[in-house]
Design an enzyme around this catalytic site. Structure first.
Site, PDB file in Angstrom:
ATOM      1  N   GLU A 246       0.813  -1.220   0.000  1.00  0.00           N
ATOM      2  CA  GLU A 246       0.000   0.000   0.000  1.00  0.00           C
ATOM      3  C   GLU A 246       0.843   1.266   0.000  1.00  0.00           C
ATOM      4  O   GLU A 246       0.532   2.231  -0.676  1.00  0.00           O
ATOM      5  CB  GLU A 246      -0.963   0.000   1.198  1.00  0.00           C
ATOM      6  CG  GLU A 246      -2.222  -0.823   1.004  1.00  0.00           C
ATOM      7  CD  GLU A 246      -1.997  -2.314   1.191  1.00  0.00           C
ATOM      8  OE1 GLU A 246      -0.884  -2.709   1.603  1.00  0.00           O
ATOM      9  OE2 GLU A 246      -2.933  -3.091   0.930  1.00  0.00           O
TER      10      GLU A 246
ATOM     11  N   HIS B 219      -9.123  -5.778  10.755  1.00  0.00           N
ATOM     12  CA  HIS B 219      -9.654  -5.573   9.403  1.00  0.00           C
ATOM     13  C   HIS B 219     -11.025  -4.913   9.404  1.00  0.00           C
ATOM     14  O   HIS B 219     -11.747  -4.988   8.424  1.00  0.00           O
ATOM     15  CB  HIS B 219      -9.706  -6.905   8.645  1.00  0.00           C
ATOM     16  CG  HIS B 219      -8.348  -7.395   8.242  1.00  0.00           C
ATOM     17  ND1 HIS B 219      -8.152  -8.443   7.380  1.00  0.00           N
ATOM     18  CD2 HIS B 219      -7.110  -6.966   8.581  1.00  0.00           C
ATOM     19  CE1 HIS B 219      -6.852  -8.653   7.208  1.00  0.00           C
ATOM     20  NE2 HIS B 219      -6.200  -7.768   7.945  1.00  0.00           N
TER      21      HIS B 219
END
Lengths: 436, 327
Positions: free
Chosen positions: B61, B130
């Site tokens: 990312e 998450h």
């Protein structure tokens, strides 16, 4: 010189009190010793006496409101004083605004919101929300005259809207010039009708019901009792034939004297006398010692009617071991009647050493009770019922009554409990001994 | 003419239309090309636009977020997809420290017209790491915008506007909403950033929400209506800019406000909205604002606990009752 009546401190732990009921109204004559109001404290509902003679000039705190100890709740004028003068000059709890200029009323509310002047004393601040204040101003209602239904008595929008509906609008109809001539007396209030806990329960509407002081105290004390005292129970059944027969005989003979002994009166006396042979039943747990009490004071659990907020209190029959049945009966009746109508004083509820809780009048056969600290035991008494019983080897019909002791095992062991119940059984089944 | 399409299709239509319209727009992220999108949002886009404009990245990312910012500085208009905003945390230095501040730090030389988009909030038993709701964590940084669309119509209209915006736009979608269908016009339309809308009308209490929790708000409003409490449900649509004027307009009418925010309570969007409502509506409130948040715990894995942690309809109903003194 007028006299300010303040919220009294009716118990050591009391910080705030609620006026449950005013027993006088403005203008009434009062004498020293009169019970002028019923006050709910954190422990109980109690009477408030005045200590001076005079006339009630002004009731500052209305029924239903809770204020700090020391807050002025009423003004009494001494004889010869002018009630109106005193009422007008008395500190108002609320913010009756200064008389407005004629121009004042035409101002846009948002342009110059009138703030409540600081109260004369105590915690007289009127708690109202922004919207409630603005609405009240638009309808020219003195928010100080309203009873708040929000948390802590906060005046919220709906309180103002109710007042508007209830006709406060009429005040607005008076032109400002005319109002200027009227002395600064508050707009009379229409009491806001509150849904009582009972009504809410009957309707089974979901919602919450605020706790009364008594309910909070019951909750706190019983949780403490059940959580900290190692309870156990011992049940015994008494043959009641002799006692009931004796009671009938005595009541027949005493009817002209207005005496009517109850089964409970016999029980109070029996429990008290039995304690003489079992002093641990008159003891309190002291952490590292036992405290044995010198007087046998029997507590009686008394249920309060829903109209007084429900709940229960324990009234004390002091030195029950040295009182006659007649005397116990008289005192029990007086305490129960007073608890249900006017409320008991702290003194009338203090110092019990052993408690009796009787649900016999409801037909309950057997139940267990939670110990009333700092007692070491409580007796839960059921109804005297006719049953098939075995007497002298024969099956017959007899009167029986079950009673269950809840005990603090730190103080009283099982065998001691059994011995106490044996003494009690001896007294109850041979009731003539209770007469001497 | 309108059709009924899924939220994910609305997102794709927005991206495809903008890519057809403007050659500088491209899509980059994990699995967006060959796999057709981890959640099938970019299905078919590789075929239409080719591998130069729909670009698969490694699981990195920081790398591809930074690449996107560099591309934006060079004059392109990237759309960077995070499979989940939970994974954006490792790219924090790029998305928080570079993207929103670059215009300022470069003395106005480098606008960053970039959209970061992906799933935000509890997806459904994804566990503590998450299930991030990043809005409260990120929204405080000056220089960025943040949108959080409620349905397919808003997803398309807001995303098109976001792609055309010259500032970094954080676009918070929800895995729970991707399959929800809604009516979307055939014709092109745009929804401006910073314009709230009413999802339900009622005069008794204002409920303010953003994104997925609005469905909880509507469920609560339905239940409250049966009790006779009619609620305004205000969809803020974008968190930054925040349309406090529309929220305040509603609160001035109802006098009560409950703010629903799926992030944790402390230092949150809900706290910000509540503070602004107090500032704007002090004289119009009949009670302080009450906030409903996810509980102040890491997201639990167990289904029942996760449902209980969320700012669910039951909590909202209780809050509205409390704020209106009906409880």
């Amino acid at each position: 010189m007028s006299i300010e009546i303040t919220m009294p401190r009716l118990s050591d732990t009391m910080e705030r009190g609620t006026i449950i009921k005013w027993n006088v109204k403005e203008g009434d004559a009062v004498s020293a010793g009169d019970n002028v109001a019923d006050i709910e404290t954190d422990k109980a509902t109690m009477e408030m006496q005045v200590y001076d003679d005079g006339h009630v000039a002004r009731i500052v705190v209305p029924e239903g409101e809770t204020v700090d100890v020391g807050t002025v709740i009423a003004i009494v004028a001494e004889d010869g004083e002018d009630l109106d003068d005193i009422a007008a000059s008395a500190p108002t709890r609320t913010d009756a605004p200064d008389e407005p200029d004629a121009t004042d009323a035409t101002d846009e509310p948002a342009a110059a919101p009138r703030q409540a002047p600081p109260p004369a004393d105590g915690d007289g601040r009127v708690k109202a929300t922004s919207v409630a204040r603005r609405l009240a101003e638009e309808h020219e209602i003195d928010v100080g005259t309203l009873q708040g239904s929000g948390p802590g008595g906060r005046i919220v929008k709906r309180d103002v809207l109710r007042a508007v509906e209830a006709g406060h609008e009429t005040a607005a109809a008076v032109p400002p010039a005319a109002r200027a001539a009227v002395p600064a007396t508050p707009v009379p209030t229409t009491p806001v009708v509150e849904t009582t806990a009972l009504e809410a329960a009957q309707a089974l509407r979901p919602g919450t019901v605020p706790l009364t002081g008594i309910r909070q105290t019951i909750a706190r004390r019983l949780v403490e009792a059940k959580a900290t005292i190692p309870h156990y129970q011992v049940t015994v059944t008494f043959a009641m034939d002799s006692l009931l027969s004796l009671r009938t005989t005595l009541n027949d003979q005493l009817v002209e004297q207005g005496v009517k002994l109850s089964v409970n009166d016999f029980l109070v006396r029996a429990c008290a006398l039995a304690i003489h042979q079992h002093p641990e039943f008159n003891a309190s747990w002291g952490g590292d010692h036992l405290e044995i009490h010198g007087d046998v004071n029997i507590g009686l659990a008394i249920a309060l009617p829903p109209a007084r907020g429900g709940g229960l209190v324990v009234a004390t029959v002091r030195q029950a071991d040295s009182k006659s049945l007649r005397s116990i009966s008289h005192e029990s009746k007086r305490l129960a009647e007073k608890a249900r109508t006017r409320g008991l004083t702290l003194d009338e509820m203090a110092d019990s050493t052993f408690t009796i809780s009787n649900l016999g009048m409801f037909g309950v056969e057997h139940f267990t009770a939670i110990i009333n600290p700092p007692n070491s035991a409580i007796l839960a008494v059921g109804a005297a019922l006719q049953k098939p019983v075995v007497r002298d080897g024969e099956l017959t019909i007899g009167w029986e009554m079950s009673a269950t002791l809840s005990l603090d095992h730190r103080i009283i062991d099982g065998a001691s409990a059994a011995r106490y119940l044996a003494t009690l059984k001896q007294l109850i089944e041979n009731p003539a001994t209770l007469l001497v | 003419m309108t059709r009924t399409i899924e939220y994910r299709d609305a997102l794709r239509e927005a991206m495809s239309e903008e890519m057809r319209r403007d050659q500088r727009v491209f899509l980059m992220g994990e699995e967006v090309a060959e796999y057709q999108g981890a959640y099938k949002v970019s299905r078919g886009m590789l075929d239409e636009f080719g591998p130069h404009r729909v670009i698969d990245t490694p699981i990195s990312e920081t790398g591809f977020a930074g690449l996107g910012i560099g591309a934006a500085m060079s004059g392109l208009r990237p759309i960077i997809e995070f499979m989940s905003w939970s994974f954006s945390l490792v790219a924090a230095d790029q998305i928080l420290n570079n993207a929103p501040k670059m215009l300022y730090m470069s003395g106005g030389q480098f606008p960053i017209p970039i959209v970061f988009r992906g799933n935000n909030g509890a997806g459904g038993q994804l566990g503590s790491t998450h299930s991030w709701c990043v809005e409260s964590l990120y929204a405080g940084v000056p220089g960025l915008k943040m949108a959080i669309p409620f349905d397919a119509y808003d997803a398309k209209g807001l995303l098109k506007t976001a792609i055309r915006d010259d500032n970094p736009v954080f676009f918070l979608e929800s895995e729970r909403l991707l399959g929800i269908k809604g009516e979307v016009p055939e014709e092109e339309y745009l929804i401006p950033l910073g314009q709230a809308t009413l999802r339900r009308r009622g005069d008794d209490c204002t409920i303010v929400g953003f994104g997925r929790p609005l469905y909880f708000c509507l469920e609560a409003a339905e239940a409250l209506a049966r009790e006779g409490i009619e609620c305004d449900v205000v969809d803020g649509r974008t968190i930054r800019p925040l349309d406090i004027d529309s929220i305040a307009e509603s609160v001035r009418r109802t006098n009560y406000c409950v703010v629903v925010d799926q992030s944790w309570p402390f230092a949150s969007i809900g706290a910000e909205v509540a503070a602004q409502v107090h500032e704007h509506c002090f004289d119009d409130l009949d009670n302080h604002v009450i906030r409903v948040h996810s509980d102040d715990v890491p997201a639990p894995y167990a289904y029942n606990l996760e449902q209980e942690m969320l700012p669910n309809a039951r909590k909202i109903v209780e809050a509205v009752r409390a704020v209106t003194y009906a409880g």
